[in-house]
Design a protein around this motif. Structure first.
Motif, mmCIF file in Angstrom:
data_model
loop_
_atom_site.group_PDB
_atom_site.id
_atom_site.type_symbol
_atom_site.label_atom_id
_atom_site.label_comp_id
_atom_site.label_asym_id
_atom_site.label_seq_id
_atom_site.Cartn_x
_atom_site.Cartn_y
_atom_site.Cartn_z
ATOM 1 N N PHE A 11 0.956 -1.146 0.253
ATOM 2 C CA PHE A 11 0.087 0.227 -0.105
ATOM 3 C C PHE A 11 0.593 1.486 -0.009
ATOM 4 O O PHE A 11 1.907 1.516 0.507
ATOM 5 N N ILE A 16 2.909 -4.963 2.604
ATOM 6 C CA ILE A 16 2.665 -5.671 3.405
ATOM 7 C C ILE A 16 3.002 -7.738 3.420
ATOM 8 O O ILE A 16 3.291 -7.610 4.409
ATOM 9 N N PRO A 35 -0.327 -12.606 13.902
ATOM 10 C CA PRO A 35 -0.716 -12.193 14.464
ATOM 11 C C PRO A 35 -1.826 -10.859 14.010
ATOM 12 O O PRO A 35 -1.336 -10.627 12.622
ATOM 13 N N SER A 36 -2.124 -10.159 14.558
ATOM 14 C CA SER A 36 -3.258 -8.961 13.997
ATOM 15 C C SER A 36 -1.850 -7.883 13.619
ATOM 16 O O SER A 36 -1.055 -7.205 13.952
ATOM 17 N N GLY A 37 -2.489 -7.646 11.972
ATOM 18 C CA GLY A 37 -1.795 -6.922 11.468
ATOM 19 C C GLY A 37 -1.019 -7.572 10.453
ATOM 20 O O GLY A 37 0.415 -6.993 9.337
ATOM 21 N N SER A 38 -0.343 -8.625 10.175
ATOM 22 C CA SER A 38 0.227 -9.461 9.468
ATOM 23 C C SER A 38 0.535 -9.652 8.659
ATOM 24 O O SER A 38 0.776 -10.175 6.945
ATOM 25 N N GLY A 39 -1.468 -9.508 7.564
ATOM 26 C CA GLY A 39 -1.333 -9.027 6.594
ATOM 27 C C GLY A 39 -2.164 -10.207 6.470
ATOM 28 O O GLY A 39 -2.969 -11.093 4.811
ATOM 29 N N LYS A 40 -3.235 -10.663 7.156
ATOM 30 C CA LYS A 40 -3.984 -11.146 6.423
ATOM 31 C C LYS A 40 -4.850 -12.142 5.740
ATOM 32 O O LYS A 40 -5.673 -11.868 5.071
ATOM 33 N N THR A 41 -5.891 -10.393 6.116
ATOM 34 C CA THR A 41 -6.782 -9.847 5.876
ATOM 35 C C THR A 41 -6.586 -9.510 4.275
ATOM 36 O O THR A 41 -7.344 -9.881 3.287
ATOM 37 N N THR A 42 -5.422 -8.641 3.541
ATOM 38 C CA THR A 42 -4.778 -8.509 2.664
ATOM 39 C C THR A 42 -4.473 -9.728 2.134
ATOM 40 O O THR A 42 -4.934 -10.159 0.754
ATOM 41 N N GLU A 51 -8.000 -7.090 -3.444
ATOM 42 C CA GLU A 51 -6.948 -6.075 -3.320
ATOM 43 C C GLU A 51 -5.957 -6.319 -4.623
ATOM 44 O O GLU A 51 -6.326 -7.923 -4.906
HETATM 45 N N1 LIG Z 1 -6.033 -0.539 1.892
HETATM 46 C C1 LIG Z 1 -4.911 -0.533 2.753
HETATM 47 N N2 LIG Z 1 -4.550 0.679 2.952
HETATM 48 C C2 LIG Z 1 -3.315 0.960 3.651
HETATM 49 N N3 LIG Z 1 -3.121 0.238 4.006
HETATM 50 C C3 LIG Z 1 -3.815 -1.319 4.419
HETATM 51 C C4 LIG Z 1 -4.519 -1.020 4.354
HETATM 52 N N4 LIG Z 1 -4.966 -2.616 4.436
HETATM 53 C C5 LIG Z 1 -3.976 -2.940 4.986
HETATM 54 N N5 LIG Z 1 -3.174 -2.168 5.613
HETATM 55 C C6 LIG Z 1 -2.209 -2.577 6.742
HETATM 56 O O1 LIG Z 1 -1.673 -3.681 6.295
HETATM 57 C C7 LIG Z 1 -1.304 -4.268 7.580
HETATM 58 C C8 LIG Z 1 -2.066 -5.826 7.521
HETATM 59 O O2 LIG Z 1 -3.177 -5.644 7.469
HETATM 60 P P1 LIG Z 1 -4.293 -6.888 7.321
HETATM 61 O O3 LIG Z 1 -3.599 -7.422 6.212
HETATM 62 O O4 LIG Z 1 -5.805 -6.685 7.589
HETATM 63 O O5 LIG Z 1 -3.931 -7.957 8.701
HETATM 64 P P2 LIG Z 1 -4.289 -9.206 9.442
HETATM 65 O O6 LIG Z 1 -5.739 -9.062 8.861
HETATM 66 O O7 LIG Z 1 -3.171 -10.196 9.470
HETATM 67 O O8 LIG Z 1 -4.725 -8.611 10.707
HETATM 68 C C9 LIG Z 1 -1.783 -3.960 8.568
HETATM 69 O O9 LIG Z 1 -0.833 -2.774 8.763
HETATM 70 C C10 LIG Z 1 -2.803 -2.712 8.001
HETATM 71 O O10 LIG Z 1 -3.165 -1.275 8.478
#
Ligand SMILES: Nc1ncnc2c1ncn2[C@@H]1O[C@H](COP(=O)(O)OP(=O)(O)O)[C@@H](O)[C@H]1O
Ligand SMILES: [Mg+2]
Lengths: 247, 225
Positions: A11, A16, A35-42, A51
């Motif tokens: 991003f 990420i 862990p939270s913020g590790s990029g799982k959702t992304t 994305e």
């Molecule tokens: N659209 C976006 N723009 C900028 N940063 C993003 C965006 N989506 C996620 N992030 C960043 O990517 C990192 C990983 O997020 P995420 O994939 O949600 O992690 P998880 O699901 O593992 O908690 C986080 O630091 C988040 O702030």
């Protein structure tokens, strides 16, 4: 069913996902932890192109996509890929202006061009399957969180996806409602649905997953059968993460 | 009853029908036509603003900037009295329709844009995740939800528009207010005629407010909170 090669996602300037390789077999249930913020959702959102990956390659149900920085994915390829996948969201994201039944019919009619009666029949069958046959005509706000999420799962199933993606499907739920959603997911797994699930429900992972993948800092640190990951993780980071959870 | 009261009553009763007729024949159609066309312009403008395409959104911004930044009366004069210099001569009614349409389009686009943006991003994502295109997601999922948000402010715009149509009198259109002016010119009773016109506008607006209330109830069904 899914082949991911060297997948990167940034991003702006912030990277990420830092090169992910993963294969998912047909009928396999893969649970992703980390862990939270590790990029799982992304990562999960990259699989149905909510994305667009910055670079790498993705093959899903024989559709092959190569990502190159600065080059957007062709619209028709994007749509085609999305039709092979279904997604279940943390906050359900049901359509609030439609009943449970209509939530399940909408995509079948608009996207797949099914007839109303066909879509309706399939929707009713799926609602029955997730135990909500008697709630077909209710609007989302009339349903509990657990019921909404079951509708969410049924809505994804209604499109006959080859792969189901779950992003923390139970983490917005009150604890007593978690079980009913996990039960539905377990049944799907047993029926041979291919699923990629991000969750913090370790017991569920232990029970249902064919494979557990631990992601940290945008890379896959370790993966293996649940018994191995939960019993004898090779990597210190994995053990630390699991220890923290069980405290 | 003295002569003065008698005369006022007579003027009221003889002018009522011509005023109402002008209201029904011109004021109402002008308002409805301009509003319907204006909404179409507003939707396109809002979508252009939201498109992420620099050129389209630039054009939309420019249009809204011009219309919102200049008086409606001046715009009507430019269309009716000014355009003939370019060889474009329009009758009063079409000139008024164009003027009011552009006005509704500009103000309405901001309302529609805000209402579309008020729909949570997760709704788009859910629509995309079941394979919808942008247009399908917009039409089937987002707009129905945005409508609920947009109805009250759009209804306000419509009520304002009904009243603003009186400006068309200034470009010779024989809508209700101009008829009042014409009768005043022969009876020399401005207070009577203009008050009478005001009451008829008030009745129109009140009916529309009821309609607005009904629409709001209709569109807020099935939505929590
Ligand atoms: N659209 C976006 N723009 C900028 N940063 C993003 C965006 N989506 C996620 N992030 C960043 O990517 C990192 C990983 O997020 P995420 O994939 O949600 O992690 P998880 O699901 O593992 O908690 C986080 O630091 C988040 O702030
Ligand atoms: Mg997440």
């Amino acid at each position: 069913m899914i082949q991911i090669r060297n997948l990167h996602k940034s991003f702006d300037q912030l990277e990420i996902l830092k090169g992910i390789d993963l294969d998912v077999q047909s009928g396999e249930t893969v649970v992703i932890i980390g862990p939270s913020g590790s990029g799982k959702t992304t990562f999960l959102r990259c699989l149905n192109l909510l994305e667009t990956p910055t670079s790498g390659a993705l093959t899903l149900a024989d559709r092959h996509l190569q990502f190159t920085p600065g080059r957007p994915v062709a619209k028709n390829e994007m749509l085609a890929l999305r039709r092979e996948t279904g997604m279940v969201f943390q906050n359900y994201n049901l359509f609030p202006h439609k009943t449970a039944l209509e939530n399940l019919m909408e995509g079948q009619i608009t996207v797949l061009g099914r007839s109303k009666s066909e879509a309706r029949e399939k929707a009713l069958r799926l609602l029955d399957k997730v135990g909500l046959a008697d709630r077909a005509d209710m609007y989302p706000h009339q349903l509990s969180g657990g019921q909404q999420q079951r509708v969410g799962i049924a809505r994804a199933m209604a499109m006959d996806p080859k792969v189901l993606l779950f992003d923390e499907p139970t983490s917005a739920l009150d604890p007593e409602l978690v079980g009913e959603v996990l039960k539905v997911m377990k049944e799907l797994a047993q029926e041979g649905m291919t699923m990629v699930i991000v969750t913090h429900e370790m017991k569920f992972a232990q029970d249902v997953a064919d494979r557990v993948v631990f992601i940290d800092g945008g890379v896959i640190v370790e993966q293996g059968p649940p018994a191995e990951i939960f019993g004898a993780a090779k990597h210190e980071r994995t053990r630390q993460f699991l220890n923290k959870l069980s405290l | 009853m003295d002569d003065r009261s008698q005369r006022i009553l007579e003027i009221l009763s003889s002018s009522f029908w011509p005023l109402l007729k002008a209201g029904i024949e011109f004021t109402v159609p002008l308002a409805i036509l301009s509003f319907v066309l204006g909404l179409a312009v507003a939707l396109l403008t809002a979508l252009a603003r939201l498109s992420g395409n620099r050129v389209l959104s630039g054009i939309a911004r420019f249009y809204v900037w011009i219309i919102r930044g200049t008086p409606l009366l001046v715009q009507l004069f430019i269309i009716f009295y000014g355009l003939p210099s370019f060889g474009v001569t329009l009758a009063a009614f079409p000139s008024a329709v164009i003027g009011f349409t552009l006005s509704v389009g500009a103000y309405g686009s901001e309302i529609i844009r805000a209402s579309i943006q008020s729909v949570p991003r997760g709704q788009w994502e859910a629509a995309y995740s079941i394979g919808m295109t942008y247009r399908q997601a917009l039409r089937r999922i987002v707009i129905p939800q945005a409508t609920r948000v947009a109805v009250p402010p759009l209804a306000n715009s419509f009520i304002s528009l009904v009243k603003d149509t009186s400006l068309a009198a200034a470009i010779t259109m024989t809508e209700m207010f101009r008829v009042a002016q014409q009768i005043t010119a022969t009876t020399y009773e401005p207070l009577v005629l203009y008050s009478e016109a005001a009451v008829i506008y008030l009745v129109f607006s009140t009916v529309l407010s009821w309609l607005q209330g009904w629409l709001e109830v209709r569109f807020s069904r099935h939505v929590a909170k």
